[in-house]
Motif scaffolding. Structure first.
Motif, PDB file in Angstrom:
ATOM      1  N   UNK A  15      48.143  43.276  27.706  1.00  0.00           N
ATOM      2  CA  UNK A  15      48.016  42.194  26.428  1.00  0.00           C
ATOM      3  C   UNK A  15      48.806  42.463  25.287  1.00  0.00           C
ATOM      4  N   UNK A  16      48.864  43.790  25.066  1.00  0.00           N
ATOM      5  CA  UNK A  16      49.493  44.225  23.719  1.00  0.00           C
ATOM      6  C   UNK A  16      50.877  44.466  23.745  1.00  0.00           C
ATOM      7  N   UNK A  17      51.387  44.477  25.138  1.00  0.00           N
ATOM      8  CA  UNK A  17      52.845  44.402  25.418  1.00  0.00           C
ATOM      9  C   UNK A  17      53.196  43.151  25.292  1.00  0.00           C
ATOM     10  N   UNK A  18      52.685  42.004  25.812  1.00  0.00           N
ATOM     11  CA  UNK A  18      52.950  40.631  25.503  1.00  0.00           C
ATOM     12  C   UNK A  18      53.138  40.335  24.259  1.00  0.00           C
ATOM     13  N   UNK A  19      52.002  40.852  23.341  1.00  0.00           N
ATOM     14  CA  UNK A  19      51.880  40.342  21.995  1.00  0.00           C
ATOM     15  C   UNK A  19      53.047  40.852  21.413  1.00  0.00           C
ATOM     16  N   UNK A  20      53.529  42.268  21.502  1.00  0.00           N
ATOM     17  CA  UNK A  20      54.620  42.978  21.035  1.00  0.00           C
ATOM     18  C   UNK A  20      55.849  42.304  21.512  1.00  0.00           C
ATOM     19  N   UNK A  21      55.877  41.930  22.617  1.00  0.00           N
ATOM     20  CA  UNK A  21      57.446  41.163  23.031  1.00  0.00           C
ATOM     21  C   UNK A  21      57.481  39.610  22.262  1.00  0.00           C
ATOM     22  N   UNK A  22      56.375  39.042  22.213  1.00  0.00           N
ATOM     23  CA  UNK A  22      56.256  37.701  21.594  1.00  0.00           C
ATOM     24  C   UNK A  22      56.595  37.899  20.056  1.00  0.00           C
ATOM     25  N   UNK A  23      56.262  38.886  19.516  1.00  0.00           N
ATOM     26  CA  UNK A  23      56.435  39.178  18.010  1.00  0.00           C
ATOM     27  C   UNK A  23      57.872  39.469  17.808  1.00  0.00           C
ATOM     28  N   UNK A  24      58.459  40.354  18.604  1.00  0.00           N
ATOM     29  CA  UNK A  24      59.966  40.566  18.498  1.00  0.00           C
ATOM     30  C   UNK A  24      60.808  39.329  18.737  1.00  0.00           C
ATOM     31  N   UNK A  25      60.337  38.413  19.862  1.00  0.00           N
ATOM     32  CA  UNK A  25      60.941  37.274  19.959  1.00  0.00           C
ATOM     33  C   UNK A  25      61.008  36.150  18.729  1.00  0.00           C
ATOM     34  N   UNK A  26      59.900  36.244  18.152  1.00  0.00           N
ATOM     35  CA  UNK A  26      59.645  35.367  17.105  1.00  0.00           C
ATOM     36  C   UNK A  26      60.759  35.764  15.866  1.00  0.00           C
ATOM     37  N   UNK A  27      60.968  37.010  15.819  1.00  0.00           N
ATOM     38  CA  UNK A  27      61.839  37.666  14.940  1.00  0.00           C
ATOM     39  C   UNK A  27      63.417  37.474  15.339  1.00  0.00           C
ATOM     40  N   UNK A  28      63.764  36.620  16.267  1.00  0.00           N
ATOM     41  CA  UNK A  28      65.179  36.553  16.619  1.00  0.00           C
ATOM     42  C   UNK A  28      65.921  35.651  15.177  1.00  0.00           C
ATOM     43  N   UNK A  29      66.967  36.131  15.203  1.00  0.00           N
ATOM     44  CA  UNK A  29      67.798  35.103  14.143  1.00  0.00           C
ATOM     45  C   UNK A  29      68.722  33.913  14.940  1.00  0.00           C
ATOM     46  N   UNK A  30      68.654  32.849  14.562  1.00  0.00           N
ATOM     47  CA  UNK A  30      69.174  31.873  15.391  1.00  0.00           C
ATOM     48  C   UNK A  30      70.631  31.594  14.921  1.00  0.00           C
ATOM     49  N   UNK A  31      71.115  32.321  13.769  1.00  0.00           N
ATOM     50  CA  UNK A  31      72.426  32.155  13.464  1.00  0.00           C
ATOM     51  C   UNK A  31      73.113  33.599  13.915  1.00  0.00           C
ATOM     52  N   UNK A  32      74.595  33.638  14.555  1.00  0.00           N
ATOM     53  CA  UNK A  32      75.156  32.300  14.824  1.00  0.00           C
ATOM     54  C   UNK A  32      75.173  32.059  16.327  1.00  0.00           C
ATOM     55  N   UNK A  33      74.689  32.894  17.142  1.00  0.00           N
ATOM     56  CA  UNK A  33      74.425  32.582  18.542  1.00  0.00           C
ATOM     57  C   UNK A  33      73.780  31.488  18.974  1.00  0.00           C
ATOM     58  N   UNK A  59      53.302  33.967  16.716  1.00  0.00           N
ATOM     59  CA  UNK A  59      54.180  34.457  17.699  1.00  0.00           C
ATOM     60  C   UNK A  59      53.988  34.233  19.057  1.00  0.00           C
ATOM     61  N   UNK A  60      52.788  34.271  19.503  1.00  0.00           N
ATOM     62  CA  UNK A  60      52.383  34.098  20.670  1.00  0.00           C
ATOM     63  C   UNK A  60      52.582  32.696  21.253  1.00  0.00           C
ATOM     64  N   UNK A  61      52.270  31.730  20.268  1.00  0.00           N
ATOM     65  CA  UNK A  61      52.366  30.417  20.670  1.00  0.00           C
ATOM     66  C   UNK A  61      53.988  29.747  20.889  1.00  0.00           C
ATOM     67  N   UNK A  62      54.592  30.580  19.873  1.00  0.00           N
ATOM     68  CA  UNK A  62      56.223  30.506  19.847  1.00  0.00           C
ATOM     69  C   UNK A  62      57.034  30.887  21.158  1.00  0.00           C
ATOM     70  N   UNK A  63      56.375  32.133  21.644  1.00  0.00           N
ATOM     71  CA  UNK A  63      56.845  32.460  22.974  1.00  0.00           C
ATOM     72  C   UNK A  63      56.425  31.534  24.279  1.00  0.00           C
ATOM     73  N   UNK A  64      55.043  31.312  24.287  1.00  0.00           N
ATOM     74  CA  UNK A  64      54.609  30.143  25.384  1.00  0.00           C
ATOM     75  C   UNK A  64      55.230  29.233  25.378  1.00  0.00           C
ATOM     76  N   UNK A  65      55.424  28.307  24.122  1.00  0.00           N
ATOM     77  CA  UNK A  65      55.807  27.059  24.018  1.00  0.00           C
ATOM     78  C   UNK A  65      57.415  27.181  24.171  1.00  0.00           C
ATOM     79  N   UNK A  66      58.264  28.010  23.779  1.00  0.00           N
ATOM     80  CA  UNK A  66      59.735  28.367  24.375  1.00  0.00           C
ATOM     81  C   UNK A  66      59.862  28.650  25.803  1.00  0.00           C
ATOM     82  N   UNK A  67      59.094  29.470  26.367  1.00  0.00           N
ATOM     83  CA  UNK A  67      59.346  29.656  27.683  1.00  0.00           C
ATOM     84  C   UNK A  67      58.895  28.310  28.465  1.00  0.00           C
TER      85      UNK A  67
END
Length: 281
Positions: free
Chosen positions: A1-19, A205-213
């Protein structure tokens, strides 16, 4: 569960610009090009074609600015994004032999780009919810509306975009028959509003990851199956019948067992009797 939360946290910190932003512009411009008559408009009036493409790319920002009484031209202040979107518009429409457009029409590549665009949808909804909260504190309906506008602005202003191309189809209004992106953006706006107001006990960050997936997987499934049917349709049909008495029958199936309605035959019989009366006179 902690690894999932860490993955979701890193995912939520992605920069949208420019790619990711470039993927959003690319998919939006390609969708604009694939509208009926859009290629002819690009040949006859490049300015109208460009403006139509910009509405697809920045429709969410324009609509949310209008709803919050902010200047809608504020999107033009970010010249870098406008430049990126304009370059993509040009190569999609005018690259020699349509090589650029044909390359990104290749299904595996288009799947990747479409998935990246769905990532930006999440970020736009979240930014809309937080932006609305900064103007109207804890106004949940406003937060839902602005998040929805940010995530699905291109679809919600589609009628105005059609006018730019000289088309007027009021029956395609998204409020009359919502497309899947508009529906899923509304659901996302509600979820992130509930999370932002602490009515939904889950970290952002968890809901962002789940919703995006969910967005990415559903989009890929729809593209691979070549289907535009919303995955929410069975639920919508059940709720429609339960709450509003909505019927799924079409107007052309009024007769039983697929037989035509009797009304046309009655009209024909009436016209026949009138003709007989005239002959008698």
């Amino acid at each position: 569960m902690e690894s999932f939360s860490e993955l979701a946290l890193q995912f939520s910190q992605l920069s949208m610009f420019p790619v990711f932003d470039s993927a959003h512009y690319l998919v939006s411009v390609m969708s604009a090009r694939e509208q009926p008559g859009a290629v002819d408009v690009a040949l006859r009036s490049p300015m109208a074609s460009w403006f139509s493409a910009m509405l697809y790319c920045f429709g969410g920002g324009i609509l949310s600015s209008i709803m919050l009484a902010e200047p809608p031209v504020a999107v033009l202040s970010n010249s870098t994004n406008i430049f990126f979107a304009s370059v993509i518009w040009y190569v999609v429409h005018y690259f020699p032999s349509d090589l650029f457009y044909s390359f990104f029409c290749y299904l595996p590549i288009r799947l990747i780009v479409a998935g990246m665009k769905e990532v930006t949808r999440t970020w736009k909804i979240v930014s809309g919810v937080t932006h609305a909260d900064s103007h109207f504190k804890d106004a949940m309906l406003v937060m839902v509306a602005i998040g929805w506008a940010k995530g699905a602005g291109g679809g919600l202003i589609s009628n105005f975009e059609q006018l730019v191309r000289g088309v007027w189809k009021p029956e395609t209004n998204e409020f009359l028959k919502m497309s899947y992106p508009v529906k899923v953006s509304l659901i996302g706006a509600v979820l992130f509003t509930l999370q932002h107001t602490q009515y939904l006990p889950i970290s952002r960050h968890n809901i962002m990851f789940i919703y995006t997936m969910f967005l990415v997987v559903t989009k890929a499934r729809m593209m691979l199956s070549n289907s535009k049917e919303s995955p929410f349709q069975p639920i919508e049909a059940a709720l429609g019948r339960l709450l509003f008495g909505c019927q799924c029958e079409t107007s052309g199936t009024a007769g039983s067992k697929g037989q035509p309605s009797k009304q046309p035959s009655e009209k024909e019989s009436e016209s026949a009797t009138k003709q007989q009366d005239k002959k008698k006179d």
